[in-house]
Design a protein around this motif. Structure first.
Motif, PDB file in Angstrom:
ATOM      1  N   SER A  95       6.955  14.583   3.105  1.00  0.00           N
ATOM      2  CA  SER A  95       6.117  15.192   4.132  1.00  0.00           C
ATOM      3  C   SER A  95       4.813  14.383   4.179  1.00  0.00           C
ATOM      4  N   VAL A 127       5.819 -11.318   5.384  1.00  0.00           N
ATOM      5  CA  VAL A 127       6.589 -11.543   6.622  1.00  0.00           C
ATOM      6  C   VAL A 127       6.313 -10.383   7.578  1.00  0.00           C
ATOM      7  N   TYR A 150       7.307   7.980  16.564  1.00  0.00           N
ATOM      8  CA  TYR A 150       7.433   7.942  15.100  1.00  0.00           C
ATOM      9  C   TYR A 150       8.594   8.833  14.648  1.00  0.00           C
ATOM     10  N   SER A 200       0.828  -1.207   0.000  1.00  0.00           N
ATOM     11  CA  SER A 200       0.000   0.000   0.000  1.00  0.00           C
ATOM     12  C   SER A 200       0.861   1.257   0.000  1.00  0.00           C
ATOM     13  N   SER A 234      12.556   7.588   4.885  1.00  0.00           N
ATOM     14  CA  SER A 234      12.564   8.284   6.166  1.00  0.00           C
ATOM     15  C   SER A 234      11.367   9.245   6.148  1.00  0.00           C
ATOM     16  N   LEU A 292      -1.934   7.366   7.759  1.00  0.00           N
ATOM     17  CA  LEU A 292      -2.527   8.497   8.477  1.00  0.00           C
ATOM     18  C   LEU A 292      -4.027   8.313   8.695  1.00  0.00           C
ATOM     19  N   THR A 303       1.634  12.454   3.628  1.00  0.00           N
ATOM     20  CA  THR A 303       1.172  11.883   2.362  1.00  0.00           C
ATOM     21  C   THR A 303      -0.118  11.113   2.616  1.00  0.00           C
TER      22      THR A 303
HETATM   23  N1  LIG Z   1       2.159   8.846   4.841  1.00  0.00           N
HETATM   24  C1  LIG Z   1       2.980   9.803   5.251  1.00  0.00           C
HETATM   25  O1  LIG Z   1       2.562  10.906   5.605  1.00  0.00           O
HETATM   26  C2  LIG Z   1       4.468   9.573   5.266  1.00  0.00           C
HETATM   27  C3  LIG Z   1       5.328  10.682   5.286  1.00  0.00           C
HETATM   28  C4  LIG Z   1       6.696  10.470   5.331  1.00  0.00           C
HETATM   29  C5  LIG Z   1       7.205   9.192   5.351  1.00  0.00           C
HETATM   30  N2  LIG Z   1       6.350   8.131   5.339  1.00  0.00           N
HETATM   31  C6  LIG Z   1       6.932   6.789   5.412  1.00  0.00           C
HETATM   32  O2  LIG Z   1       6.623   6.093   4.238  1.00  0.00           O
HETATM   33  C7  LIG Z   1       6.671   4.685   4.505  1.00  0.00           C
HETATM   34  C8  LIG Z   1       5.430   4.032   3.910  1.00  0.00           C
HETATM   35  O3  LIG Z   1       4.298   4.526   4.603  1.00  0.00           O
HETATM   36  P1  LIG Z   1       2.911   4.858   3.876  1.00  0.00           P
HETATM   37  O4  LIG Z   1       2.576   6.230   4.223  1.00  0.00           O
HETATM   38  O5  LIG Z   1       2.956   4.421   2.477  1.00  0.00           O
HETATM   39  O6  LIG Z   1       1.917   3.956   4.755  1.00  0.00           O
HETATM   40  P2  LIG Z   1       1.136   2.597   4.438  1.00  0.00           P
HETATM   41  O7  LIG Z   1       0.332   2.757   3.206  1.00  0.00           O
HETATM   42  O8  LIG Z   1       0.454   2.237   5.696  1.00  0.00           O
HETATM   43  O9  LIG Z   1       2.324   1.597   4.111  1.00  0.00           O
HETATM   44  C9  LIG Z   1       3.113   1.004   5.111  1.00  0.00           C
HETATM   45  C10 LIG Z   1       3.226  -0.442   4.796  1.00  0.00           C
HETATM   46  O10 LIG Z   1       4.061  -1.073   5.789  1.00  0.00           O
HETATM   47  C11 LIG Z   1       3.430  -2.298   6.138  1.00  0.00           C
HETATM   48  N3  LIG Z   1       3.761  -2.777   7.471  1.00  0.00           N
HETATM   49  C12 LIG Z   1       3.395  -2.243   8.655  1.00  0.00           C
HETATM   50  N4  LIG Z   1       3.792  -3.026   9.660  1.00  0.00           N
HETATM   51  C13 LIG Z   1       4.407  -4.090   9.101  1.00  0.00           C
HETATM   52  C14 LIG Z   1       5.010  -5.245   9.635  1.00  0.00           C
HETATM   53  N5  LIG Z   1       5.012  -5.487  10.952  1.00  0.00           N
HETATM   54  N6  LIG Z   1       5.545  -6.152   8.796  1.00  0.00           N
HETATM   55  C15 LIG Z   1       5.507  -5.942   7.455  1.00  0.00           C
HETATM   56  N7  LIG Z   1       4.948  -4.865   6.891  1.00  0.00           N
HETATM   57  C16 LIG Z   1       4.395  -3.939   7.715  1.00  0.00           C
HETATM   58  C17 LIG Z   1       1.959  -1.954   6.112  1.00  0.00           C
HETATM   59  O11 LIG Z   1       1.160  -3.118   6.135  1.00  0.00           O
HETATM   60  P3  LIG Z   1      -0.284  -3.027   6.899  1.00  0.00           P
HETATM   61  O12 LIG Z   1      -1.085  -2.040   6.123  1.00  0.00           O
HETATM   62  O13 LIG Z   1      -0.807  -4.425   6.845  1.00  0.00           O
HETATM   63  O14 LIG Z   1       0.013  -2.572   8.289  1.00  0.00           O
HETATM   64  C18 LIG Z   1       1.855  -1.144   4.837  1.00  0.00           C
HETATM   65  O15 LIG Z   1       1.687  -1.950   3.699  1.00  0.00           O
HETATM   66  C19 LIG Z   1       6.765   4.547   6.023  1.00  0.00           C
HETATM   67  O16 LIG Z   1       8.090   4.261   6.397  1.00  0.00           O
HETATM   68  C20 LIG Z   1       6.366   5.933   6.515  1.00  0.00           C
HETATM   69  O17 LIG Z   1       6.910   6.230   7.755  1.00  0.00           O
HETATM   70  C21 LIG Z   1       4.999   8.298   5.276  1.00  0.00           C
END
Ligand SMILES: NC(=O)c1ccc[n+]([C@@H]2O[C@H](COP(=O)([O-])OP(=O)(O)OC[C@H]3O[C@@H](n4cnc5c(N)ncnc54)[C@H](OP(=O)(O)O)[C@@H]3O)[C@@H](O)[C@H]2O)c1
Length: 268
Positions: free
Chosen positions: A189, A65, A158, A16, A144, A196, A191
């Motif tokens: 930033s 995993v 976080y 995702s 990051s 969220l 997203t």
């Molecule tokens: N969204 C933002 O605002 C933002 C901003 C800056 C950086 N980021 C970073 O971008 C990266 C991706 O986040 P995203 O925003 O794309 O969120 P996301 O759509 O929730 O994607 C995170 C993914 O990590 C998986 N995950 C969580 N726990 C896990 C585990 N124990 N084992 C294996 N996979 C796991 C989630 O699976 P599940 O859905 O099953 O939990 C999900 O598929 C993260 O490192 C986040 O910190 C996000």
């Protein structure tokens, strides 16, 4: 420029959000993908893998995993290794967040965040880097955040995990000079992803008025282009870059923390 076609790329959290969008960028340019996902997303990641193979003619493998398990990162590493193929690029992306004050969020939830956002990043780097160094080539892209650059009140753990990843990445990248291997960070930033939208996360933060809520596809495309250009760190959006990479350095630390505590509050 770092060439992508024919590389083998391991991406965690690829089912995702930003990870899914990044895997689409790598596949579009001809990379074969080892797609990591939480076991709860096994069906979703298989469907996405088939879609990428069908659309771009690349090879894909899926690895459901749980990276929060004590030996999750090791399990993922050995499962990928068993294919007998090199990992040219590691994209550490899987992540978790919880909104609230440290003393109120359950301890086990915060420990899980540290395991996935910090420990798993570290372990996968530590396991894969020796193989890359032996081959004289490789890249690690650590997803990051702009949250790495100042404390993030109301999701303190976080931000602390992202600061850990940032410091680790920059130090290790310096250690790797001359090896043909590089470590870069990608620092988006806020997203618009499921991250969220979890339980307890406010619909709006005051900070969104400045940062906006970016689309994961747009953010990932920019991050991907920066990765190909071999940038060692990249913040999408000039206004985000100016605030977090420039302005923040000139603002007294105590003021930055105060502002963070105010602007990261819910906005109704
Ligand atoms: N969204 C933002 O605002 C933002 C901003 C800056 C950086 N980021 C970073 O971008 C990266 C991706 O986040 P995203 O925003 O794309 O969120 P996301 O759509 O929730 O994607 C995170 C993914 O990590 C998986 N995950 C969580 N726990 C896990 C585990 N124990 N084992 C294996 N996979 C796991 C989630 O699976 P599940 O859905 O099953 O939990 C999900 O598929 C993260 O490192 C986040 O910190 C996000």
């Amino acid at each position: 420029m770092y060439t992508i076609a024919g590389r083998h790329v391991l991406i965690t959290g690829a089912a995702s959000g930003i990870g899914r969008a990044l895997s689409g960028c790598f596949a579009r340019e001809g990379a074969h993908l080892f797609l990591g996902a939480h076991p709860a997303e096994e069906a979703k990641i298989k469907t996405w893998a088939d879609e990428l193979s069908g659309r771009y003619g690349v090879k894909t493998w899926t690895f459901p995993v749980d990276l929060s398990h004590a030996d999750g990162p090791e399990t993922l590493y050995w499962q990928v290794n068993a294919l007998g193929l090199p990992t040219d690029v590691l994209v550490n992306n899987a992540g978790l967040i919880a909104y609230g004050n440290l003393h109120q969020i359950p301890l086990d939830r915060q420990e899980q965040i540290i395991r996935v956002n910090a420990l798993a990043y570290f372990k996968l780097m530590r396991l894969i880097l020796p193989d890359m160094i032996k081959r004289g080539q490789g890249r690690v892209l650590n997803v990051s955040s702009v949250s790495a650059f100042q404390p993030t009140a109301h999701h303190a753990v976080y931000g602390a995990t992202k600061a850990f990843v940032q410091s680790l990445s920059e130090a290790v990248n310096a250690e790797l000079a001359g090896t043909g291997v590089k470590v870069a960070t990608f620092n988006p930033s806020y997203t618009n992803t499921p991250l969220l939208k979890g339980e307890g996360f406010p619909k709006q933060l005051w900070w969104y008025a400045f940062s906006g809520l970016n689309s994961p596809e747009e953010v990932a495309e920019k991050g991907f282009q920066a990765f190909k250009a071999d940038k060692s760190f990249y913040i999408p959006g000039w206004h985000n870059w100016f605030v977090h990479a420039v302005l923040q350095r000139f603002v007294p630390r105590r003021l930055a923390v105060l502002i963070s505590a105010l602007v990261l509050k819910p906005r109704s």
